[in-house]
Design an enzyme around this catalytic site. Structure first.
Site, PDB file in Angstrom:
ATOM      1  N   SER A 199       0.851  -1.180   0.000  1.00 35.39           N
ATOM      2  CA  SER A 199       0.000   0.000   0.000  1.00 35.39           C
ATOM      3  C   SER A 199       0.886   1.230   0.000  1.00 35.39           C
ATOM      4  O   SER A 199       1.936   1.248   0.639  1.00 35.39           O
ATOM      5  CB  SER A 199      -0.890   0.000   1.248  1.00 35.39           C
ATOM      6  OG  SER A 199      -1.337   1.310   1.512  1.00 35.39           O
ATOM      7  N   ASN A 248      -1.078  -6.729   0.165  1.00 38.34           N
ATOM      8  CA  ASN A 248      -2.415  -6.985  -0.366  1.00 38.34           C
ATOM      9  C   ASN A 248      -2.425  -8.138  -1.371  1.00 38.34           C
ATOM     10  O   ASN A 248      -1.540  -8.230  -2.216  1.00 38.34           O
ATOM     11  CB  ASN A 248      -2.965  -5.725  -1.045  1.00 38.34           C
ATOM     12  CG  ASN A 248      -3.208  -4.599  -0.050  1.00 38.34           C
ATOM     13  OD1 ASN A 248      -3.554  -4.863   1.096  1.00 38.34           O
ATOM     14  ND2 ASN A 248      -2.994  -3.378  -0.482  1.00 38.34           N
ATOM     15  N   GLU A 307      -7.388 -11.214  -5.639  1.00 40.52           N
ATOM     16  CA  GLU A 307      -8.619 -10.417  -5.814  1.00 40.52           C
ATOM     17  C   GLU A 307      -8.994 -10.309  -7.297  1.00 40.52           C
ATOM     18  O   GLU A 307     -10.166 -10.402  -7.659  1.00 40.52           O
ATOM     19  CB  GLU A 307      -8.417  -9.015  -5.224  1.00 40.52           C
ATOM     20  CG  GLU A 307      -8.255  -9.019  -3.713  1.00 40.52           C
ATOM     21  CD  GLU A 307      -7.824  -7.643  -3.214  1.00 40.52           C
ATOM     22  OE1 GLU A 307      -6.616  -7.452  -3.014  1.00 40.52           O
ATOM     23  OE2 GLU A 307      -8.688  -6.773  -3.055  1.00 40.52           O
TER      24      GLU A 307
END
Ligand code: ARG
Length: 469
Positions: free
Chosen positions: A289, A297, A302
């Site tokens: 991030s 992440n 995702e």
């Protein structure tokens, strides 16, 4: 979509079909009509189909050997120009079929005009696209098998590691890591078999159906079918030029496969969170991030969770294009390609990313074991023991166990932490040996039914898969 294609001002009628036209198409007509911006991806298939067609025309005496040889050689020159990037794709020539033929004419002259004998762009595009989708089925199967091997390696490393099994994402019963990994091997094997089934069904050659009705020339459809690696020619010329089932089957199989990737992707997102800490994803498949320095992440996971949206979108799009189309070919069907190209690219990228991520991920064995023991995960083992050791009907055993769980919860402990006295206060028949079944290791070891989570079962399945792959 036609960005990198040279825009020729459409003043004169099309050289390929413009005989009855006095003027060329409007520029906007050309933009909506042309497919060269995307169907150039079919160049190799188009040239293979044309070479097979020309050889057959010579073998059946429809074309002279000299002409057929000139065509065959010339087409190879066109192919190498396309492969080396020196070919100029022209929007005014609409599609890959006319771009190739036009260039062939520039190279070999008059014989090029004989190639389109006993053929139409309708059977031409049908054969090109089938060849392309057929290759993609093979690529998908190879990609799936690579991912299966990655899951299998994870299963082998942790065949007997315990972890919580979930239903409703609530702790249900302890299972083994190997068993969980093998669940995905099973799903992926079905995916591969769907592509193999679709491939076998699509492996019929539409070339020779011509525009829609067949041809009066004495063509040999078995010959072109064999030359292009098809099992046989298609049996109905109308169906041949109007069928896109092969593309729909490819998209459907891709959607189901992408759905499986999406499910594991979701598990990775959950498992790699600070709250679960079941796995560690490697730096290669995560991002940081820009504001929160502690973050890692699971972006790849995702994105994989999301990619099905795109592939299913392509599937729905093509179904919607095909729905209600009367026989036979309609230009609507030109809308098939971009959807399939995008879905195929997305699926292959997804399989490669998932294979990399699964290969790199580290299962955090202690965390898995600790989680496996929490949440009253061995309550079913306790109920089963009451049935086996005390002869209780299962419904009563279920009730007794539920009371014990409530007691443990009230005391703020897990089932194995209850004392024998506390247990006997709920059912006086309970004996000390009950504590053996409350351990997660014993729990998973006891589930030896075929396909169950016991390490012995898992190892047997691993052996079976290793032989198959
Ligand atoms: N570009 C066309 C397609 O993709 C090729 C077939 C054109 N056939 C025709 N009759 N206009 O479908």
């Amino acid at each position: 979509m036609t960005r990198s294609v040279s825009q020729t001002a459409p003043q004169t009628a099309n050289a390929m079909w413009g005989g009855r036209f006095a003027a060329g198409p409007d520029a906007i007509m050309q933009a909506i009509n042309a497919s060269i911006g995307f169907d150039r991806r079919l160049a190799a298939q188009d040239i293979a189909g044309s070479r097979a067609h020309a050889a057959m025309l010579a073998a059946t005496g429809i074309l002279s050997n000299t002409d057929a040889e000139a065509i065959g050689e010339g087409l190879l020159t066109v192919l190498s120009e396309i492969e080396t990037g020196s070919f100029t794709f022209r929007t005014d020539l609409e599609d890959i079929h006319m771009n190739v033929e036009n260039r062939l004419k520039e190279i070999i002259g008059e014989p090029a005009g004989r190639l389109h004998t006993a053929r139409s762009r309708n059977d031409q595009v049908a054969v090109d696209f089938r060849l392309w989708v057929r290759d993609q089925c093979d690529a998908a199967i190879a990609g799936i098998e690579a991912l299966m091997r990655a899951f299998l390696a994870q299963a082998e490393a942790g065949a007997d590691w315990v972890m919580p099994g979930f239903t409703h994402l609530q702790t249900a019963q302890p299972v083994t890591w190997g068993h969980h990994m093998l669940a995905y091997v099973e799903m992926l094997a079905r995916d591969a078999s769907r592509f193999a089934d679709a491939r076998a069904r699509m492996n019929e050659c539409p070339l020779g159906a011509a525009a829609l009705a067949g041809t009066s020339f004495p063509i040999d459809r078995a010959m072109t079918a064999a030359a292009l690696g098809f099992a046989r020619p298609t049996a109905n010329s109308l169906d041949s030029v109007s069928d896109r089932d092969f593309a729909l089957e490819f998209l459907s199989a891709s959607s189901i496969c992408a759905m499986h990737l999406s499910r594991f992707a979701e598990e990775l997102v959950i498992w790699s969170s600070a709250q679960f800490r079941f796995v560690r994803l490697s730096d290669r498949w995560t991002t940081g991030s820009s504001i929160m320095p502690q973050k890692k992440n699971p972006d790849a996971a995702e994105l994989l969770r999301a990619k099905l949206g795109r592939i299913l979108g392509a599937t729905v799009a093509l179904f919607t294009v095909m729905k209600g189309l009367p026989l036979t070919y309609s230009k609507d069907m030109q809308e098939d390609k971009e959807q399939v190209f995008d879905a195929a690219d997305t699926l292959m990228l997804g399989l490669a990313a998932m294979t990399g991520m699964v290969g790199d991920m580290t299962a955090l064995r202690e965390n898995l074991a600790a989680a496996a023991a929490s949440g009253f995960s061995t309550a079913t083992d306790l109920a089963d023991w009451l049935v086996r050791a005390l002869g209780l009907p299962f419904r009563e055993a279920h009730h007794v166990t539920g009371t014990l769980v409530a007691l443990a919860e009230q005391q703020g402990v897990d089932l194995p932490d209850l004392t024998l006295d506390q247990m006997q206060s709920v059912h006086p028949g309970i004996r000390a040996e009950v504590f053996a079944v409350l351990g997660v290791e014993n729990s998973v070891r006891s589930r030896t039914s075929y396909g169950g989570t016991a390490p012995d079962q898992v190892r047997a399945q691993i052996t079976r898969w290793k032989e198959r792959l």
